[in-house]
Design a protein around this motif. Sequence first.
Motif, PDB file in Angstrom:
ATOM      1  N   ASN A  16     -26.472  25.940  -2.482  1.00  0.00           N
ATOM      2  CA  ASN A  16     -27.570  26.862  -2.770  1.00  0.00           C
ATOM      3  C   ASN A  16     -27.190  27.876  -3.850  1.00  0.00           C
ATOM      4  O   ASN A  16     -28.041  28.305  -4.634  1.00  0.00           O
ATOM      5  N   ASP A  50     -34.367  21.733   4.030  1.00  0.00           N
ATOM      6  CA  ASP A  50     -33.216  22.514   4.487  1.00  0.00           C
ATOM      7  C   ASP A  50     -31.969  22.012   3.773  1.00  0.00           C
ATOM      8  O   ASP A  50     -31.662  20.811   3.828  1.00  0.00           O
ATOM      9  N   ASN A  53     -27.370  25.950   5.221  1.00  0.00           N
ATOM     10  CA  ASN A  53     -27.922  26.989   6.104  1.00  0.00           C
ATOM     11  C   ASN A  53     -29.149  27.677   5.513  1.00  0.00           C
ATOM     12  O   ASN A  53     -29.549  28.745   5.976  1.00  0.00           O
ATOM     13  N   THR A  54     -29.768  27.075   4.504  1.00  0.00           N
ATOM     14  CA  THR A  54     -30.916  27.698   3.839  1.00  0.00           C
ATOM     15  C   THR A  54     -32.138  26.799   3.930  1.00  0.00           C
ATOM     16  O   THR A  54     -32.046  25.596   3.677  1.00  0.00           O
ATOM     17  N   ARG A  55     -33.264  27.394   4.300  1.00  0.00           N
ATOM     18  CA  ARG A  55     -34.529  26.657   4.373  1.00  0.00           C
ATOM     19  C   ARG A  55     -35.452  27.119   3.248  1.00  0.00           C
ATOM     20  O   ARG A  55     -35.682  28.313   3.061  1.00  0.00           O
ATOM     21  N   ARG A 182     -35.218  31.158   3.478  1.00  0.00           N
ATOM     22  CA  ARG A 182     -34.717  31.778   4.708  1.00  0.00           C
ATOM     23  C   ARG A 182     -33.291  31.290   4.988  1.00  0.00           C
ATOM     24  O   ARG A 182     -33.016  30.091   4.964  1.00  0.00           O
ATOM     25  N   ASN A 183     -32.382  32.239   5.240  1.00  0.00           N
ATOM     26  CA  ASN A 183     -31.015  31.885   5.626  1.00  0.00           C
ATOM     27  C   ASN A 183     -30.490  32.912   6.622  1.00  0.00           C
ATOM     28  O   ASN A 183     -31.258  33.730   7.145  1.00  0.00           O
ATOM     29  N   SER A 184     -29.192  32.881   6.879  1.00  0.00           N
ATOM     30  CA  SER A 184     -28.616  33.734   7.919  1.00  0.00           C
ATOM     31  C   SER A 184     -28.692  35.221   7.577  1.00  0.00           C
ATOM     32  O   SER A 184     -28.590  36.075   8.464  1.00  0.00           O
ATOM     33  N   GLN A 187     -34.726  36.651   4.816  1.00  0.00           N
ATOM     34  CA  GLN A 187     -35.633  35.783   4.086  1.00  0.00           C
ATOM     35  C   GLN A 187     -36.255  36.510   2.898  1.00  0.00           C
ATOM     36  O   GLN A 187     -36.381  37.733   2.888  1.00  0.00           O
TER      37      GLN A 187
END
Length: 413
Positions: A16, A50, A53-55, A182-184, A187
């Motif tokens: 990413n 996805d 860890n990123t959507r 969106r990630n940890s 967003q």
Amino acid sequence: MLFELLKTVIEYMEPNKRFELARRCPLLRQAEKATPLRIKTLKFGLNKVDVDNTRYQIGLHREANEGRSDLEWDDDYRDVDKDGFPVRMPGMAVLPGDLSLNSSNQKLKKYIRQDAYERNNEKKKDLEWDLGSRSLELQMQDISQEECNKKTNIIKTSLIAFECLKNNTPLPYETFAKFTIRNSTGQTVHRFEYDKPLFHMVKYLTTCFFEGRKHPIIVNNLSTDALLHQPIRLPPGVRFHVNNWNATSHFASVYAALKPVLTESSVPFKKLELALLPYMSDELNHPVIQSAQRLIIKPVKMEDPSNIMWYLLKFPNPVIGIYANKAQLRMNHIDQWVDHRKRNGWGIGKRLEVYYVEDWIRDIVYDDIYGRSEKDGNRRAFINIPGGRIVFKIGQTIGKRRLFCILADCVQE
């Protein structure tokens, strides 16, 4: 020299961050595209992708007109027409490079219809229970006043399109396309003019990520969904090397759709995970399924999947795993399997893994096996079979969902 140095640095960057680097620095884009891309987890869903860890997700954003603070919406990832009503067909269009997972298999279509009917019937029963069997006071205990008001506003808002069409009045809100990352860490939401179907934006997104790469994209874990009802949006010419694949259900048609973008070296897969529907047992004879180094099966809506376990253990896969719950693979099924192995043996080096969602279920089954087995010097349970022995132990998987398992390894004496 500098170009090669850049490629070395870029190759081991998180994917990413590489996408963001290529977007922000056009001068580095050529080096990024020329460097092999490694992705730990790649998952395709409804208007979303996805990557690790990123959507990345495309949806709709509605903005109420001034003075209409009563309007509220759930997250919406479906297209709508000019009158605000959901439309489905635009998302089914197949463009060059796209992979269509739609199957002509009539059994699958029948299952999808039956599954939708059963889920809607359950919703109907829940609604009847809410409206009839429970008192209003009991219902209000389940949700807060704020949640109740929100649900009420969402229901009222969903009816506005009908009212405006009936009264020939404009909608009291504007609709925009929404791009969410969106990630940890949180967003980010970007808003765009909604002037074309959402799938065009998904196509643009995957084109930015995957187009023009000089090497196949290395994916450790790929996840697809045969029930997606939407093509996987990809640019023409993209190639993937996949190690592990969660193919969910209906393997034959999904593999046929995916095969053109897979490298030959992807097969045999290191791990292949399937959701096995009641009518799909015959599909297990597919050579790609039987060639996987590790085959994991999730029986779906099967009252007694023990016959599937017997069936699978005839396969040449070195490791075979199967999901179980309270109603599946009960203790007597394990006992029957143990007795069968005592008489007929098993391939040296093979492993059976049985997964349970709760540790106490696993422990009950294992305690029974332990009580019936011999013990070695390390107090491990084992049974002797022709040409070797089967050693039992317990463990658990670490991941998004923790599972408790019984492992049976066939070893030489």
